[in-house]
Design an enzyme around this catalytic site. Structure first.
Site, PDB file in Angstrom:
ATOM      1  CE  LYS A   2      -3.750  -2.498   1.907  1.00  0.00           C
ATOM      2  NZ  LYS A   2      -4.509  -2.851   3.253  1.00  0.00           N
TER       3      LYS A   2
ATOM      4  CD  GLN B 157      -3.355  -4.234   6.366  1.00  0.00           C
ATOM      5  OE1 GLN B 157      -3.247  -3.374   5.716  1.00  0.00           O
ATOM      6  NE2 GLN B 157      -4.105  -5.267   6.124  1.00  0.00           N
TER       7      GLN B 157
ATOM      8  CG  ASP C 126      -9.360  -0.027   4.705  1.00  0.00           C
ATOM      9  OD1 ASP C 126      -9.496  -0.078   3.517  1.00  0.00           O
ATOM     10  OD2 ASP C 126      -8.753  -0.227   5.454  1.00  0.00           O
TER      11      ASP C 126
END
Ligand code: NDP
Length: 281
Positions: A53, A97, A120
């Site tokens: 990422k 994460q 997200d």
């Protein structure tokens, strides 16, 4: 023989668009779009995802700042970090994460992120908007990427029977809602579903998001259908999807490989969400 859906190629087109937006933002605002990446603990798969990422941010002119926390981090420490990032005007998107260490209340952390920086798309407000069919800048990345992959085939989703195997909050449920909002007729299956194969065989679009190596075999797939494999199952011999690729590709019309299918799209959508969030300041 199925056509392979090239997730890397589709993702790379989207990343070009993201970079153009990020360049425009920098010209306009005199700073780069900023993404904060938070990771806690030492899950090896998470370390790979985070590294990928961050690399993708660099390629798209997005500035990333990383916060790697010890596995013993407390709920309060995580909350304070999220609050600081929410207040930081150079940060447009925050990514935590998953998975977080077991003693942390994951849902509470995700909901602490400002819905305006929810890269997200897991915040309850953004998930709620998706379920109500309201417009939101932040839709869960993997499901959003799956829709792009299906659209890349040129097949019209409207009226198709889509079967989603898996009902998690991050993949199964949101992809079911997105398919529904694209006018598919949607069936959601899970571990208690009876006669799974009988249902999957009726799918024009089959999305496997289970986490079980090669659960979906050729005899479970309708001829000519679109098969999207979300699974990422690692063992000593490598990385495998939920779909038995070699068998299913003989039957399906289109299929995503693992790796190189859904994975690259998840990252591209994360970057797109971040830039979209920044542009609406
Ligand atoms: P979860 O473990 O949260 O959910 C798995 C789902 O599969 C559950 O709903 C479960 O049912 C269902 N399930 C389990 N066994 C069966 C079975 N035998 N038959 C039918 N359904 C079953 O997983 P995630 O949704 O988080 O992830 C799924 C997979 O996708 C994983 O391999 C993960 O690594 C991968 N992934 C890949 C991403 C990418 O970018 N490529 C991003 C996110 C995830 P029940 O609810 O009843 O327990």
């Amino acid at each position: 023989m199925a056509e392979i859906i090239d997730g890397k190629a589709v993702a790379s087109r989207i990343k070009e668009e993201v970079k153009a937006c990020a360049d425009r933002f920098e010209k306009l605002k005199g700073r780069k779009v900023g993404l904060a990446v938070v990771k806690a603990g030492d899950d090896p798969a998470s370390a790979i995802y985070v590294r990928n990422k961050i690399k993708a941010c660099e390629a798209c002119n997005i500035s990333s700042s990383s916060y790697y926390l010890d596995g013993n981090v407390t709920q309060l420490e995580l909350t304070e970090l999220i609050d600081a990032l929410n207040a930081d005007s150079n940060i447009d998107g925050i990514l935590v994460q998953l998975p977080l260490p077991k003693h942390i209340d994951e849902r509470a952390v995700l909901s602490r992120i400002s819905p305006e920086k929810d890269a997200d798309g897991f915040h309850v407000v953004n998930a709620g908007k998706l379920f109500l069919g309201e417009k939101t800048k932040f839709v869960a990345c993997t499901p959003c990427g799956i829709i792009e992959l299906i659209k890349s085939t040129g097949v019209d989703i409207r009226g198709k029977h889509a079967v989603v195997v898996g009902r998690s909050n991050i993949v199964g449920k949101p992809i079911a809602m997105l398919l529904l909002s694209n006018d598919a007729t949607v069936t959601v299956c899970h571990s208690r579903t009876k006669d799974l194969a009988e249902i999957t065989r009726t799918a024009d679009i089959l999305v496997a998001a289970v986490g079980k190596k090669h659960l979906i075999t050729a005899d479970m797939v309708k001829a000519g259908s679109i098969v999207i494999d979300v699974g990422m199952n690692r063992d000593e011999s490598g990385l495998y999807g939920d779909v038995d690729f070699d068998g299913v590709k003989q039957v399906a019309g289109y299929i995503t490989p693992v790796p190189g299918g859904v994975g690259p799209m998840t990252i591209a959508m994360l970057l797109r969400n971040t830039v979209n969030g920044a542009l609406d300041e």
